[in-house]
Design a protein around this motif. Sequence first.
Motif, PDB file in Angstrom:
ATOM      1  N   GLN A  75       5.846  15.320   2.633  1.00 20.61           N
ATOM      2  CA  GLN A  75       6.302  15.350   3.947  1.00 20.61           C
ATOM      3  C   GLN A  75       5.473  14.549   4.754  1.00 20.61           C
ATOM      4  O   GLN A  75       5.945  13.731   5.768  1.00 20.61           O
ATOM      5  CB  GLN A  75       5.941  16.923   4.600  1.00 20.61           C
ATOM      6  N   ALA A  76       4.170  14.291   4.348  1.00 18.57           N
ATOM      7  CA  ALA A  76       3.259  13.371   5.099  1.00 18.57           C
ATOM      8  C   ALA A  76       3.422  11.821   4.988  1.00 18.57           C
ATOM      9  O   ALA A  76       3.588  11.001   5.749  1.00 18.57           O
ATOM     10  CB  ALA A  76       1.803  13.483   4.676  1.00 18.57           C
ATOM     11  N   GLY A  77       4.272  11.471   3.693  1.00 20.44           N
ATOM     12  CA  GLY A  77       4.477  10.143   3.375  1.00 20.44           C
ATOM     13  C   GLY A  77       6.018   9.924   3.392  1.00 20.44           C
ATOM     14  O   GLY A  77       6.319   8.601   3.307  1.00 20.44           O
ATOM     15  N   ARG A 136      16.693   9.214  12.167  1.00 19.36           N
ATOM     16  CA  ARG A 136      16.376  10.521  12.988  1.00 19.36           C
ATOM     17  C   ARG A 136      14.954  10.331  13.451  1.00 19.36           C
ATOM     18  O   ARG A 136      14.605  11.083  14.492  1.00 19.36           O
ATOM     19  CB  ARG A 136      16.520  11.555  12.353  1.00 19.36           C
ATOM     20  N   GLY A 137      14.193   9.722  12.672  1.00 18.62           N
ATOM     21  CA  GLY A 137      12.732   9.539  12.950  1.00 18.62           C
ATOM     22  C   GLY A 137      11.984  10.471  12.384  1.00 18.62           C
ATOM     23  O   GLY A 137      12.240  11.606  12.106  1.00 18.62           O
ATOM     24  N   GLN A 138      10.474  10.203  12.287  1.00 18.06           N
ATOM     25  CA  GLN A 138       9.508  10.996  11.841  1.00 18.06           C
ATOM     26  C   GLN A 138       8.250  10.949  12.609  1.00 18.06           C
ATOM     27  O   GLN A 138       7.875   9.598  12.587  1.00 18.06           O
ATOM     28  CB  GLN A 138       9.516  11.282  10.471  1.00 18.06           C
ATOM     29  N   MET A 139       7.583  12.082  12.985  1.00 18.00           N
ATOM     30  CA  MET A 139       6.441  11.639  13.509  1.00 18.00           C
ATOM     31  C   MET A 139       5.213  11.761  12.661  1.00 18.00           C
ATOM     32  O   MET A 139       5.237  12.481  11.563  1.00 18.00           O
ATOM     33  CB  MET A 139       6.022  12.680  14.923  1.00 18.00           C
ATOM     34  N   ARG A 140       4.209  10.497  12.704  1.00 15.43           N
ATOM     35  CA  ARG A 140       3.062  10.715  11.914  1.00 15.43           C
ATOM     36  C   ARG A 140       1.919  10.875  12.456  1.00 15.43           C
ATOM     37  O   ARG A 140       1.781  10.205  13.794  1.00 15.43           O
ATOM     38  CB  ARG A 140       3.128   9.528  10.930  1.00 15.43           C
ATOM     39  N   ALA A 182      -2.015   2.229   8.506  1.00 13.27           N
ATOM     40  CA  ALA A 182      -1.316   2.518   6.940  1.00 13.27           C
ATOM     41  C   ALA A 182      -2.008   3.533   6.167  1.00 13.27           C
ATOM     42  O   ALA A 182      -1.156   4.471   5.701  1.00 13.27           O
ATOM     43  CB  ALA A 182      -1.633   1.085   6.308  1.00 13.27           C
ATOM     44  N   TYR A 183      -3.355   4.081   6.198  1.00 11.23           N
ATOM     45  CA  TYR A 183      -3.789   5.128   5.640  1.00 11.23           C
ATOM     46  C   TYR A 183      -3.205   6.331   6.334  1.00 11.23           C
ATOM     47  O   TYR A 183      -3.077   7.071   5.652  1.00 11.23           O
ATOM     48  CB  TYR A 183      -5.169   4.664   5.649  1.00 11.23           C
ATOM     49  N   ASP A 184      -3.572   6.524   7.602  1.00  9.43           N
ATOM     50  CA  ASP A 184      -3.226   7.821   8.225  1.00  9.43           C
ATOM     51  C   ASP A 184      -1.709   8.133   8.103  1.00  9.43           C
ATOM     52  O   ASP A 184      -1.271   9.256   7.816  1.00  9.43           O
ATOM     53  CB  ASP A 184      -3.514   7.617   9.790  1.00  9.43           C
ATOM     54  N   THR A 185      -0.903   7.391   8.125  1.00  9.90           N
ATOM     55  CA  THR A 185       0.538   7.475   8.081  1.00  9.90           C
ATOM     56  C   THR A 185       1.302   7.375   6.781  1.00  9.90           C
ATOM     57  O   THR A 185       2.209   7.964   6.537  1.00  9.90           O
ATOM     58  CB  THR A 185       1.386   6.448   8.850  1.00  9.90           C
ATOM     59  N   ALA A 186       0.490   6.875   5.832  1.00 10.91           N
ATOM     60  CA  ALA A 186       1.191   6.454   4.608  1.00 10.91           C
ATOM     61  C   ALA A 186       2.324   5.974   4.633  1.00 10.91           C
ATOM     62  O   ALA A 186       3.234   6.384   3.706  1.00 10.91           O
ATOM     63  CB  ALA A 186       0.917   8.082   3.477  1.00 10.91           C
ATOM     64  N   CYS A 187       2.562   5.093   5.430  1.00 10.53           N
ATOM     65  CA  CYS A 187       3.608   4.297   5.646  1.00 10.53           C
ATOM     66  C   CYS A 187       3.980   3.231   4.752  1.00 10.53           C
ATOM     67  O   CYS A 187       3.036   2.512   3.885  1.00 10.53           O
ATOM     68  CB  CYS A 187       3.766   3.757   6.931  1.00 10.53           C
TER      69      CYS A 187
END
Length: 209
Positions: free
Chosen positions: A175-177, A76-80, A36-41
């Motif tokens: 962009q990151a989150g 479309r998806g996004q890589m984290r 959760a922290y790394d991806t800011a999802c």
Amino acid sequence: RQGQAHGITLELRNRMIDAAGDRLVDLRNKALVAVAYDTACRRSELVAFRVRDLRAAEDGAGTVLVARSKTDQEGRGQMRYLAPDTMEHVRVWLAAACLEEGMLFRSVGKGGKAGGQLARSGADSGAEVARIFKTMAKAAGLKPSVVKAISGHSARVGAAQDMAAGGIDIGAIMQAGGWKTAEMVARYTERLSARRGAAAKLAAMQNRA
């Protein structure tokens, strides 16, 4: 004024992980808060991850695919990015739960075995992720007021705060989150911005800081 979730910054993340035990449910919880922290999802994105969405790199780090999100209705998806220590927490959880496919984060039964999907609906996902974070925060000895203010989005808030504190520009944070506008990022980091603003700089020049 709308209330804001208390951010799970790296410091709090580490305290929560260090205070957790070694039961299967604890291994899941450590992997969940780390991801959760790394991806800011968002919480709904966290509970939707599948094992197949993970990719490990040779340096120990990895990536996870956010297949669909609130701001990506076309799918479309996004890589984290996942840091090496986060990937290790994920590996330990998967090995202990004997998971090779299907949902990444599962419920854990009273018998200590991995069950089905952590939460199915949007409302349930928010409540369950928040419950897990609150339980970990309480075990880490955080103040009751802090525990109460933690939500399923707290790791997302804390990651944004840490990125801003590290001097990362707002565009990169968005962009990151997966934020489409700067409004929420600015809200999450407003206290830090105030401490770095013109009034703070003036106080420093006046030797009052």
